[in-house]
Design a protein around this motif. Structure first.
Motif, PDB file in Angstrom:
ATOM      1  N   GLY A   9     -20.068   8.469  59.597  1.00 10.02           N
ATOM      2  CA  GLY A   9     -20.064  10.338  60.150  1.00 10.02           C
ATOM      3  C   GLY A   9     -19.049  11.629  59.020  1.00 10.02           C
ATOM      4  N   LEU A  10     -19.000  12.766  59.204  1.00  5.54           N
ATOM      5  CA  LEU A  10     -18.598  13.501  59.327  1.00  5.54           C
ATOM      6  C   LEU A  10     -17.032  13.239  59.222  1.00  5.54           C
ATOM      7  CD1 LEU A  10     -18.492  16.107  57.697  1.00  5.54           C
ATOM      8  CD2 LEU A  10     -19.048  17.250  59.458  1.00  5.54           C
ATOM      9  N   VAL A  11     -16.354  13.838  57.717  1.00  2.54           N
ATOM     10  CA  VAL A  11     -14.808  13.540  58.019  1.00  2.54           C
ATOM     11  C   VAL A  11     -14.323  14.348  56.897  1.00  2.54           C
ATOM     12  CG1 VAL A  11     -14.705  11.606  56.357  1.00  2.54           C
ATOM     13  CG2 VAL A  11     -12.494  11.860  58.460  1.00  2.54           C
ATOM     14  N   GLN A  12     -12.971  15.051  57.460  1.00  5.45           N
ATOM     15  CA  GLN A  12     -12.751  15.882  56.044  1.00  5.45           C
ATOM     16  C   GLN A  12     -11.633  15.209  55.108  1.00  5.45           C
ATOM     17  OE1 GLN A  12     -10.169  19.146  58.210  1.00  5.45           O
ATOM     18  NE2 GLN A  12     -11.567  20.557  58.113  1.00  5.45           N
ATOM     19  N   ALA A  13     -10.788  15.583  53.624  1.00  2.00           N
ATOM     20  CA  ALA A  13     -10.189  15.122  53.000  1.00  2.00           C
ATOM     21  C   ALA A  13      -9.119  14.572  54.090  1.00  2.00           C
ATOM     22  CB  ALA A  13     -11.057  15.607  51.679  1.00  2.00           C
ATOM     23  N   GLY A  14      -8.976  13.810  53.371  1.00  2.51           N
ATOM     24  CA  GLY A  14      -7.566  12.817  53.386  1.00  2.51           C
ATOM     25  C   GLY A  14      -7.597  12.557  54.934  1.00  2.51           C
TER      26      GLY A  14
END
Length: 128
Positions: A10-15
């Motif tokens: 899926g899509l995830v933010q950095a960190g």
């Protein structure tokens, strides 16, 4: 016929974190080594991590060591890849693979290919 089905991309933010799963059928789970590989656009496929069937020893590529954790649940015929502190460079299609030997999964981890059976992949996108 050995089949591997990945999920959890899926899509995830950095960190952030994601956990990938891969369910295996058609083989005796305890007897096979399992690996995770990835391929980013325009780049060669690279080995991410693998776990040896009988000993459950784990191995990691240099770029993910300390951030990713591979594990297996023999009761569920499933291997997992816990990915923490994700970076934009981790963006790729992640593939699960299995091999019954005789070569150890570490051989294929270095090559980036060659294990006997492969899933179709799951996309991981890390935004900055």
């Amino acid at each position: 016929e050995v089949q591997l089905v990945e999920s959890g991309g899926g899509l995830v933010q950095a960190g952030g974190s994601l956990r990938l799963s891969c369910a295996l059928s058609g083989a005796t789970f305890d007897d096979v080594d399992l690996g995770w590989f990835r391929q980013a656009p325009g780049r060669e496929r690279e080995g991410v991590s693998c776990i040896v069937g009988s000993r459950a020893s784990t191995y990691y590529g240099a770029s993910v060591k300390g951030r990713f954790t591979i594990s297996r649940d023999n009761a569920k015929n499933t291997v997992y890849l816990q990915m923490d502190n994700l970076k934009p460079d981790d963006t790729a299609v992640y593939y699960c693979a299995a091999d019954g030997g005789p070569k150890s999964c570490t051989y294929y981890l270095t090559l980036g290919y060659g294990m006997a059976s492969w899933g179709k992949g799951t996309l991981v996108t890390v935004s900055s």
